[in-house]
Design a protein around this motif. Structure first.
Motif, PDB file in Angstrom:
ATOM      1  N   TYR A 115       0.898  -1.285   0.184  1.00 14.30           N
ATOM      2  CA  TYR A 115       0.003   0.139   0.000  1.00 14.30           C
ATOM      3  C   TYR A 115       0.848   1.314   0.075  1.00 14.30           C
ATOM      4  N   THR A 116       0.615   2.273  -0.878  1.00 15.40           N
ATOM      5  CA  THR A 116       1.395   3.554  -1.095  1.00 15.40           C
ATOM      6  C   THR A 116       0.259   4.644  -0.996  1.00 15.40           C
ATOM      7  N   LEU A 117       0.663   5.644  -0.353  1.00  7.82           N
ATOM      8  CA  LEU A 117       0.011   6.847  -0.369  1.00  7.82           C
ATOM      9  C   LEU A 117       0.617   7.820  -1.311  1.00  7.82           C
ATOM     10  N   HIS A 118      -0.255   8.226  -2.274  1.00  9.14           N
ATOM     11  CA  HIS A 118       0.226   9.293  -3.028  1.00  9.14           C
ATOM     12  C   HIS A 118      -0.855  10.404  -3.386  1.00  9.14           C
ATOM     13  N   ASP A 119      -0.749  11.619  -2.943  1.00  6.85           N
ATOM     14  CA  ASP A 119      -1.379  12.733  -3.087  1.00  6.85           C
ATOM     15  C   ASP A 119      -2.673  12.366  -2.402  1.00  6.85           C
ATOM     16  N   GLY A 120      -2.602  11.957  -1.230  1.00  5.66           N
ATOM     17  CA  GLY A 120      -3.748  11.518  -0.451  1.00  5.66           C
ATOM     18  C   GLY A 120      -4.691  10.414  -0.657  1.00  5.66           C
ATOM     19  N   ALA A 121      -4.195   9.846  -1.958  1.00  9.68           N
ATOM     20  CA  ALA A 121      -5.182   8.595  -2.438  1.00  9.68           C
ATOM     21  C   ALA A 121      -4.281   7.515  -1.896  1.00  9.68           C
ATOM     22  N   LEU A 122      -4.809   6.194  -1.663  1.00  9.43           N
ATOM     23  CA  LEU A 122      -4.148   5.084  -1.285  1.00  9.43           C
ATOM     24  C   LEU A 122      -4.115   4.135  -2.415  1.00  9.43           C
ATOM     25  N   ARG A 123      -3.171   3.585  -2.946  1.00 13.03           N
ATOM     26  CA  ARG A 123      -2.960   2.489  -4.035  1.00 13.03           C
ATOM     27  C   ARG A 123      -2.313   1.114  -3.388  1.00 13.03           C
ATOM     28  N   ALA A 124      -2.508   0.340  -3.965  1.00 11.77           N
ATOM     29  CA  ALA A 124      -2.398  -1.134  -3.688  1.00 11.77           C
ATOM     30  C   ALA A 124      -1.675  -1.824  -4.820  1.00 11.77           C
ATOM     31  N   GLU A 125      -0.826  -2.619  -4.614  1.00  7.70           N
ATOM     32  CA  GLU A 125      -0.207  -3.279  -5.653  1.00  7.70           C
ATOM     33  C   GLU A 125       0.141  -4.750  -5.055  1.00  7.70           C
ATOM     34  N   VAL A 126      -0.144  -5.812  -5.995  1.00 11.42           N
ATOM     35  CA  VAL A 126      -0.038  -7.106  -5.924  1.00 11.42           C
ATOM     36  C   VAL A 126       1.176  -7.478  -6.756  1.00 11.42           C
ATOM     37  N   GLY A 127       2.357  -8.230  -6.186  1.00 12.33           N
ATOM     38  CA  GLY A 127       3.398  -8.893  -6.941  1.00 12.33           C
ATOM     39  C   GLY A 127       2.800  -9.958  -7.579  1.00 12.33           C
ATOM     40  N   SER A 128       3.255  -9.947  -8.979  1.00 16.15           N
ATOM     41  CA  SER A 128       2.812 -11.248  -9.858  1.00 16.15           C
ATOM     42  C   SER A 128       4.211 -12.054 -10.184  1.00 16.15           C
ATOM     43  N   THR A 129       5.465 -11.757  -9.798  1.00 15.90           N
ATOM     44  CA  THR A 129       6.455 -12.372 -10.016  1.00 15.90           C
ATOM     45  C   THR A 129       6.492 -13.419  -9.090  1.00 15.90           C
ATOM     46  N   GLY A 130       5.808 -13.721  -8.147  1.00 20.66           N
ATOM     47  CA  GLY A 130       5.835 -14.694  -6.952  1.00 20.66           C
ATOM     48  C   GLY A 130       5.217 -15.898  -7.474  1.00 20.66           C
ATOM     49  N   TRP A 131       4.268 -15.706  -8.539  1.00 19.60           N
ATOM     50  CA  TRP A 131       3.571 -17.005  -8.875  1.00 19.60           C
ATOM     51  C   TRP A 131       3.673 -17.336 -10.680  1.00 19.60           C
ATOM     52  N   ILE A 132       4.697 -16.821 -11.263  1.00 23.72           N
ATOM     53  CA  ILE A 132       5.078 -17.124 -12.469  1.00 23.72           C
ATOM     54  C   ILE A 132       6.433 -17.181 -12.712  1.00 23.72           C
ATOM     55  N   THR A 133       6.869 -17.918 -13.768  1.00 19.60           N
ATOM     56  CA  THR A 133       8.280 -18.006 -14.252  1.00 19.60           C
ATOM     57  C   THR A 133       8.639 -16.902 -15.287  1.00 19.60           C
ATOM     58  N   GLU A 134       9.734 -16.788 -15.703  1.00 20.36           N
ATOM     59  CA  GLU A 134       9.804 -15.932 -16.890  1.00 20.36           C
ATOM     60  C   GLU A 134       9.242 -16.286 -17.989  1.00 20.36           C
ATOM     61  N   SER A 135       9.144 -17.542 -18.443  1.00 22.76           N
ATOM     62  CA  SER A 135       8.613 -18.076 -19.564  1.00 22.76           C
ATOM     63  C   SER A 135       7.120 -18.291 -19.713  1.00 22.76           C
ATOM     64  N   GLU A 136       6.353 -18.198 -18.452  1.00 21.55           N
ATOM     65  CA  GLU A 136       5.171 -18.445 -18.279  1.00 21.55           C
ATOM     66  C   GLU A 136       4.207 -17.274 -18.529  1.00 21.55           C
ATOM     67  N   VAL A 137       3.097 -17.416 -18.818  1.00 23.78           N
ATOM     68  CA  VAL A 137       1.962 -16.329 -18.906  1.00 23.78           C
ATOM     69  C   VAL A 137       1.244 -16.233 -17.505  1.00 23.78           C
ATOM     70  N   LEU A 138       0.573 -15.256 -17.013  1.00 26.92           N
ATOM     71  CA  LEU A 138       0.062 -15.201 -15.853  1.00 26.92           C
ATOM     72  C   LEU A 138      -1.125 -16.288 -15.799  1.00 26.92           C
ATOM     73  N   ASP A 139      -1.413 -16.699 -14.796  1.00 24.05           N
ATOM     74  CA  ASP A 139      -2.446 -17.906 -14.475  1.00 24.05           C
ATOM     75  C   ASP A 139      -3.745 -17.151 -14.639  1.00 24.05           C
ATOM     76  N   LYS A 140      -4.674 -17.605 -15.746  1.00 28.07           N
ATOM     77  CA  LYS A 140      -5.965 -16.764 -15.800  1.00 28.07           C
ATOM     78  C   LYS A 140      -6.897 -17.093 -14.582  1.00 28.07           C
ATOM     79  N   GLU A 141      -6.907 -18.076 -13.806  1.00 28.65           N
ATOM     80  CA  GLU A 141      -7.684 -18.234 -12.749  1.00 28.65           C
ATOM     81  C   GLU A 141      -7.307 -16.991 -11.538  1.00 28.65           C
ATOM     82  N   ARG A 142      -5.962 -16.914 -11.380  1.00 24.80           N
ATOM     83  CA  ARG A 142      -5.522 -15.809 -10.592  1.00 24.80           C
ATOM     84  C   ARG A 142      -5.847 -14.583 -10.957  1.00 24.80           C
TER      85      ARG A 142
END
Length: 166
Positions: free
Chosen positions: A67-94
């Motif tokens: 979670y990051t605050l920027h100009d009073g707004a709160l932004r959230a980010e979820v890392g995707s590299t924890g569940w894919i390898t470089e050669s894979e595409v992202l899991d559609k279910e996730r």
């Protein structure tokens, strides 16, 4: 005589019900939610622009919710590299699960983000729990590490202090 036997049975039954927190996934979840809530509450209370709180699966730096605050707004980010390898595409279910929570990726292998979140620590703590489940599918008793700007700065100051003493 009958009354004392009933009391003995009640006492015997109550002993196994007591369990320690580490063996109790529900208790551990409540502790985790309290940790999330406290960290997010601190971020929202300080209101420092560009400040952040990073919650990561213990032992897996690529599996995080930030979670990051920027100009009073709160932004959230979820890392995707924890569940894919470089050669894979992202899991559609996730992708679908994160999409249901309002998170989208800007590219085929980028992190998922959402802006203008409600600034209520308990709701965000529960959202964090859902995000970990959607993105990383951890065991029900998973552990997290909390990092904040102040914790990182304190650790750096301690390292500098030790280096100067040596």
């Amino acid at each position: 005589m009958k009354n004392s036997n009933v009391m003995a049975k009640i006492r015997q039954r109550s002993k196994p019900a007591a369990s320690s927190v580490p063996d109790d996934p529900i208790g551990k979840r409540e502790i985790r939610l309290a940790v999330f809530e406290a960290a997010i509450d601190q971020l929202l209370s300080d209101r420092t622009d560009h400040d952040f709180v990073l919650l990561e699966l213990r032992g897996t730096a690529d599996a995080f919710v930030q979670y990051t605050l920027h100009d009073g707004a709160l932004r959230a980010e979820v890392g995707s590299t924890g569940w894919i390898t470089e050669s894979e595409v992202l899991d559609k279910e996730r992708i679908a699960a994160l999409g249901c929570l309002g998170f989208q990726a800007s590219g085929s292998q980028s992190n998922f983000a959402r802006v203008c979140l409600p600034q209520e620590p308990r709701r965000l703590a529960c959202l964090t729990e859902l995000l970990f489940g959607a993105a990383y599918r951890p065991d029900c008793d998973f552990d997290v590490t909390v990092l904040t700007r102040s914790l990182i700065e304190d650790a750096a100051a301690q390292r500098r202090s030790r280096a100067m003493e040596a």
